[in-house]
Enzyme design. Structure first.
Site, PDB file in Angstrom:
ATOM      1  N   LYS A  20     -15.128 -38.577  31.312  1.00 47.53           N
ATOM      2  CA  LYS A  20     -15.961 -39.144  31.864  1.00 47.53           C
ATOM      3  C   LYS A  20     -16.726 -39.987  31.270  1.00 47.53           C
ATOM      4  O   LYS A  20     -17.013 -40.348  29.899  1.00 47.53           O
ATOM      5  CB  LYS A  20     -17.223 -38.438  32.643  1.00 47.53           C
ATOM      6  CG  LYS A  20     -16.341 -37.550  33.505  1.00 47.53           C
ATOM      7  CD  LYS A  20     -16.882 -37.232  34.007  1.00 47.53           C
ATOM      8  CE  LYS A  20     -16.760 -35.431  35.160  1.00 47.53           C
ATOM      9  NZ  LYS A  20     -17.512 -34.652  36.173  1.00 47.53           N
ATOM     10  N   TYR A  60     -13.138 -38.865  44.994  1.00 51.56           N
ATOM     11  CA  TYR A  60     -14.360 -37.848  45.087  1.00 51.56           C
ATOM     12  C   TYR A  60     -14.071 -37.716  46.328  1.00 51.56           C
ATOM     13  O   TYR A  60     -15.530 -37.697  46.763  1.00 51.56           O
ATOM     14  CB  TYR A  60     -15.181 -37.972  44.373  1.00 51.56           C
ATOM     15  CG  TYR A  60     -15.305 -37.911  42.732  1.00 51.56           C
ATOM     16  CD1 TYR A  60     -15.513 -36.551  42.327  1.00 51.56           C
ATOM     17  CD2 TYR A  60     -15.958 -38.785  42.152  1.00 51.56           C
ATOM     18  CE1 TYR A  60     -15.087 -36.420  40.782  1.00 51.56           C
ATOM     19  CE2 TYR A  60     -15.354 -38.256  40.079  1.00 51.56           C
ATOM     20  CZ  TYR A  60     -15.334 -36.565  40.141  1.00 51.56           C
ATOM     21  OH  TYR A  60     -15.372 -36.580  38.605  1.00 51.56           O
ATOM     22  N   ASN A 123     -21.825 -34.383  32.774  1.00 51.98           N
ATOM     23  CA  ASN A 123     -20.518 -32.764  32.735  1.00 51.98           C
ATOM     24  C   ASN A 123     -19.458 -32.567  31.822  1.00 51.98           C
ATOM     25  O   ASN A 123     -18.080 -32.944  31.216  1.00 51.98           O
ATOM     26  CB  ASN A 123     -20.787 -32.004  33.858  1.00 51.98           C
ATOM     27  CG  ASN A 123     -19.297 -32.290  35.411  1.00 51.98           C
ATOM     28  OD1 ASN A 123     -18.895 -33.283  34.366  1.00 51.98           O
ATOM     29  ND2 ASN A 123     -19.147 -31.355  35.993  1.00 51.98           N
ATOM     30  N   HIS A 126     -13.171 -34.753  33.475  1.00 51.58           N
ATOM     31  CA  HIS A 126     -12.836 -34.148  34.851  1.00 51.58           C
ATOM     32  C   HIS A 126     -11.255 -33.723  34.694  1.00 51.58           C
ATOM     33  O   HIS A 126     -10.706 -33.942  33.160  1.00 51.58           O
ATOM     34  CB  HIS A 126     -12.489 -35.017  35.185  1.00 51.58           C
ATOM     35  CG  HIS A 126     -11.822 -34.396  36.345  1.00 51.58           C
ATOM     36  ND1 HIS A 126     -11.897 -34.418  38.021  1.00 51.58           N
ATOM     37  CD2 HIS A 126     -10.147 -34.889  36.785  1.00 51.58           C
ATOM     38  CE1 HIS A 126     -10.731 -34.544  38.509  1.00 51.58           C
ATOM     39  NE2 HIS A 126     -10.245 -34.119  38.077  1.00 51.58           N
ATOM     40  N   GLU A 137      -3.652 -37.040  41.805  1.00 53.84           N
ATOM     41  CA  GLU A 137      -4.539 -38.072  41.228  1.00 53.84           C
ATOM     42  C   GLU A 137      -3.588 -38.774  39.292  1.00 53.84           C
ATOM     43  O   GLU A 137      -4.114 -39.873  39.280  1.00 53.84           O
ATOM     44  CB  GLU A 137      -5.299 -36.820  40.268  1.00 53.84           C
ATOM     45  CG  GLU A 137      -6.770 -36.564  40.906  1.00 53.84           C
ATOM     46  CD  GLU A 137      -7.442 -35.064  40.822  1.00 53.84           C
ATOM     47  OE1 GLU A 137      -7.017 -34.840  39.573  1.00 53.84           O
ATOM     48  OE2 GLU A 137      -7.860 -34.929  41.486  1.00 53.84           O
TER      49      GLU A 137
HETATM   50  P1  IDP Z   1     -15.671 -29.903  39.291  1.00 51.32           P
HETATM   51  O1  IDP Z   1     -14.995 -31.136  38.099  1.00 51.32           O
HETATM   52  O2  IDP Z   1     -15.851 -28.924  37.607  1.00 51.32           O
HETATM   53  O3  IDP Z   1     -13.907 -29.714  39.318  1.00 51.32           O
HETATM   54  P2  IDP Z   1     -16.657 -31.264  41.290  1.00 51.32           P
HETATM   55  O4  IDP Z   1     -17.297 -29.475  42.190  1.00 51.32           O
HETATM   56  O5  IDP Z   1     -14.950 -31.158  41.771  1.00 51.32           O
HETATM   57  O6  IDP Z   1     -16.320 -29.616  39.503  1.00 51.32           O
HETATM   58  O7  IDP Z   1     -17.302 -32.153  41.456  1.00 51.32           O
HETATM   59  C1  IDP Z   1     -17.136 -32.974  40.797  1.00 51.32           C
HETATM   60  C2  IDP Z   1     -18.235 -33.642  39.743  1.00 51.32           C
HETATM   61  O8  IDP Z   1     -19.111 -34.071  41.067  1.00 51.32           O
HETATM   62  C3  IDP Z   1     -18.317 -32.720  38.906  1.00 51.32           C
HETATM   63  O9  IDP Z   1     -17.770 -32.725  37.213  1.00 51.32           O
HETATM   64  C4  IDP Z   1     -20.156 -33.076  38.367  1.00 51.32           C
HETATM   65  O10 IDP Z   1     -19.773 -34.481  37.349  1.00 51.32           O
HETATM   66  C5  IDP Z   1     -20.559 -33.700  39.408  1.00 51.32           C
HETATM   67  N1  IDP Z   1     -21.437 -32.468  40.600  1.00 51.32           N
HETATM   68  C6  IDP Z   1     -21.278 -31.634  41.036  1.00 51.32           C
HETATM   69  N2  IDP Z   1     -22.062 -31.115  41.713  1.00 51.32           N
HETATM   70  C7  IDP Z   1     -22.522 -31.486  41.373  1.00 51.32           C
HETATM   71  C8  IDP Z   1     -24.677 -31.745  41.376  1.00 51.32           C
HETATM   72  O11 IDP Z   1     -25.332 -31.076  42.377  1.00 51.32           O
HETATM   73  N3  IDP Z   1     -25.085 -32.648  41.214  1.00 51.32           N
HETATM   74  C9  IDP Z   1     -24.819 -33.353  40.263  1.00 51.32           C
HETATM   75  N4  IDP Z   1     -23.512 -33.878  40.437  1.00 51.32           N
HETATM   76  C10 IDP Z   1     -22.733 -32.144  40.537  1.00 51.32           C
HETATM   77 MG    MG Z   2     -13.119 -30.865  41.171  1.00 56.27          MG
END
Ligand code: IDP
Ligand code: MG
Length: 187
Positions: A20, A60, A123, A126, A137
């Site tokens: 990212k 997303y 984080n 992805h 994807e």
């Molecule tokens: P993942 O990336 O671990 O699969 P997902 O639940 O699919 O997690 O969420 C996609 C992305 O959305 C996350 O990697 C993160 O960057 C962002 N995200 C998810 N939950 C939150 C939140 O509570 N606050 C801010 N960003 C979030």
């Molecule tokens: Mg996800």
């Protein structure tokens, strides 16, 4: 090509891994690629790419109703990302383990997020959450389409190719190859 060393095509999965914008800005591209490389998966697609809003929204779309969705779209489009396709048996679930929990503070040490990040909204990486999303994807079907004789209706399951719309890679961007180390990874 050593057919006896290659798992049957149905067993081989593809996962879409993306460094990212924060990972790129922080100079973590090499570190993140290394972890998948060392594990022994096969890289079949790689590019630096400025993601546009429409693609971020499509990628997303399942999170559209979440309160963080607008900031997530801003984050993903805020600078270049590194798009990758990694391939192998069990690669989807294994990559999720290498990446660690969504919240980096809960991610185990030794995982990418556990070692390199502190906030869910930053984080660094992805990874596809299922083999189906891995196909969607990565655009894996585009490569298969190039191979003469491949029945795309088998690949799609339903015969409906629209469900296989490629998100991050275009035709001609993925490589089919056999790494020299293949016999030392798979018996
Ligand atoms: P993942 O990336 O671990 O699969 P997902 O639940 O699919 O997690 O969420 C996609 C992305 O959305 C996350 O990697 C993160 O960057 C962002 N995200 C998810 N939950 C939150 C939140 O509570 N606050 C801010 N960003 C979030
Ligand atoms: Mg996800």
């Amino acid at each position: 090509f050593l057919p006896h060393l290659v798992a049957s095509l149905e067993q081989v999965e593809q996962t879409y891994i993306m460094v990212k914008p924060d990972g790129v800005q922080r100079g973590l591209v090499g570190e993140i690629i290394s972890r998948f490389e060392r594990k022994g998966f096969k890289l079949t697609g790689l590019k630096l790419f400025q993601c546009h809003k429409e693609l971020a929204e499509e990628h997303y779309k399942d999170l559209k109703t979440k309160s963080f969705y607008p900031t997530l779209i801003d984050y993903i489009t805020s600078g270049p990302v590194v798009c990758m396709v990694w391939e192998g048996v069990g690669v989807v679930a294994s990559a999720r383990k290498l990446i660690g929990s969504t919240n980096p503070l809960q991610a185990e040490p030794g995982t990418i997020r556990g070692d390199l990040a502190v906030q869910t909204g930053r984080n660094v990486v992805h990874g596809s959450d299922s083999p189906e999303n891995g196909k969607r994807e990565t655009g894996r079907f585009l490569l298969l389409k190039e191979k003469k004789g491949w029945d795309l209706s088998v690949e799609s399951g339903t015969g409906d190719l629209s469900s296989l719309a490629a998100l991050w890679f275009k035709e001609g961007e993925l490589c089919e190859w056999t790494p020299a180390q293949a016999p030392w990874l798979m018996e």
